[in-house]
Enzyme design. Structure first.
Site, PDB file in Angstrom:
ATOM      1  N   SER A  42       3.342   0.210  -1.300  1.00 55.14           N
ATOM      2  CA  SER A  42       3.339   1.629  -1.672  1.00 55.14           C
ATOM      3  C   SER A  42       4.220   2.492  -0.777  1.00 55.14           C
ATOM      4  O   SER A  42       4.198   2.379   0.445  1.00 55.14           O
ATOM      5  CB  SER A  42       1.911   2.168  -1.624  1.00 55.14           C
ATOM      6  OG  SER A  42       1.923   3.570  -1.821  1.00 55.14           O
TER       7      SER A  42
ATOM      8  N   ASP B 205      -5.515  -8.295  -2.278  1.00 53.19           N
ATOM      9  CA  ASP B 205      -6.308  -8.315  -3.514  1.00 53.19           C
ATOM     10  C   ASP B 205      -5.478  -8.716  -4.738  1.00 53.19           C
ATOM     11  O   ASP B 205      -6.024  -8.826  -5.827  1.00 53.19           O
ATOM     12  CB  ASP B 205      -6.946  -6.942  -3.783  1.00 53.19           C
ATOM     13  CG  ASP B 205      -5.910  -5.922  -4.215  1.00 53.19           C
ATOM     14  OD1 ASP B 205      -4.842  -5.842  -3.577  1.00 53.19           O
ATOM     15  OD2 ASP B 205      -6.166  -5.209  -5.200  1.00 53.19           O
TER      16      ASP B 205
ATOM     17  N   ASN C  55       3.658   5.555  -0.738  1.00 52.82           N
ATOM     18  CA  ASN C  55       2.710   6.622  -0.393  1.00 52.82           C
ATOM     19  C   ASN C  55       1.717   6.191   0.685  1.00 52.82           C
ATOM     20  O   ASN C  55       0.741   6.904   0.953  1.00 52.82           O
ATOM     21  CB  ASN C  55       1.928   7.041  -1.644  1.00 52.82           C
ATOM     22  CG  ASN C  55       2.809   7.725  -2.675  1.00 52.82           C
ATOM     23  OD1 ASN C  55       3.388   8.766  -2.396  1.00 52.82           O
ATOM     24  ND2 ASN C  55       2.938   7.132  -3.847  1.00 52.82           N
TER      25      ASN C  55
ATOM     26  N   ASP D 111      -3.112  -5.480   3.196  1.00 58.04           N
ATOM     27  CA  ASP D 111      -2.627  -4.716   2.060  1.00 58.04           C
ATOM     28  C   ASP D 111      -3.467  -3.432   2.032  1.00 58.04           C
ATOM     29  O   ASP D 111      -4.555  -3.393   2.618  1.00 58.04           O
ATOM     30  CB  ASP D 111      -2.831  -5.552   0.784  1.00 58.04           C
ATOM     31  CG  ASP D 111      -2.499  -4.785  -0.462  1.00 58.04           C
ATOM     32  OD1 ASP D 111      -1.416  -4.169  -0.502  1.00 58.04           O
ATOM     33  OD2 ASP D 111      -3.311  -4.778  -1.404  1.00 58.04           O
TER      34      ASP D 111
END
Ligand code: BG6
Ligand code: MG
Length: 215
Positions: free
Chosen positions: A116, A170, A118, A9
């Site tokens: 994401s 996380d 981004n 991640d």
């Protein structure tokens, strides 16, 4: 178990972007006339942009149509991007580069599995893009974590079976996604939140090849 690939991640594992997401969501909430706290922000970790907006609006007790929601999500994202465009490699979380280098040396493949849209911008800013053998981000998936799609696509792109993959996450939804995909998962953060993971460590600075082999 012999691990052939590690899937990471991004937000909260490789870099701490939660603080920038928080500032941007807080400013949007302020414009809409309510307060958005750091505790509220915890609920957005690992969650897609539009679901994050839905949670924010729920906190503010606001209902909007889809067009207005898209407009607000774009506005928040523009503000968020003004922060990430200023990021530097110094923001890479401790231990990340050493652990990635150790995996490479061992011949273990490396992929990104992030919600994401981004992610590419962030990896480029951090000069990390070339280290990844596969990059699956929010632009390539239709089902958000806890759906395993993002990790399964990563495994397919690497050509490695899910049972030989280990995910680093996380967020609780991310741990669930990894396990649902038939992969092992190492949680990054607190054992209370990430209890379902096969192992929980403080951060990648706390990871070794021995710990990986012990799974
Ligand atoms: C996840 C973050 O990695 O990406 C979430 O943990 C975020 O907080 C999600 O909402 C989507 O990010 P973006 O950059 O597409 O808005
Ligand atoms: Mg995360």
């Amino acid at each position: 178990m012999k691990t052939k690939a590690c899937l990471f991640d991004l937000d909260g594992v490789i870099v701490d972007t939660a603080k920038y997401h928080y500032i941007a969501w807080r400013e949007l909430a302020k414009e809409l006339g309510f307060e958005f706290t750091e505790k509220d922000n915890e609920r957005l970790k690992g969650v897609s942009r539009m679901t994050s907006l839905d949670i924010l609006l729920e906190i503010g007790g606001i209902t909007l149509d889809d067009e207005k929601k898209l407009q607000l999500a774009d506005k928040k994202n523009e503000n968020y991007r003004s922060f990430i465009l200023e990021m530097t490699p110094e923001e890479i979380l401790p231990g990340t580069k050493d652990f990635l280098a150790a995996l490479k040396e061992e011949g273990i493949k490396i992929a990104l599995g992030s919600a994401s849209k981004n992610a590419m911008t962030i990896l480029d800013r951090l000069n990390l893009t070339n280290l990844f053998d596969a990059i699956i981000d929010g632009n390539k998936v239709s089902n958000a974590k806890p759906d395993p799609e993002v990790f399964l696509k990563g495994a397919i792109e690497l050509g490695i079976s899910p049972s030989e993959c280990v995910v680093f996450e996380d967020a609780e939804a991310g741990v669930e996604a990894a396990l649902a995909g038939g992969m092992k998962c190492i949680g990054i953060g607190s054992p209370e939140v990430l209890g379902k993971a096969n192992l929980v460590v403080d951060g990648l600075h706390d990871m070794t090849l021995d710990k990986l082999a012990s799974l």
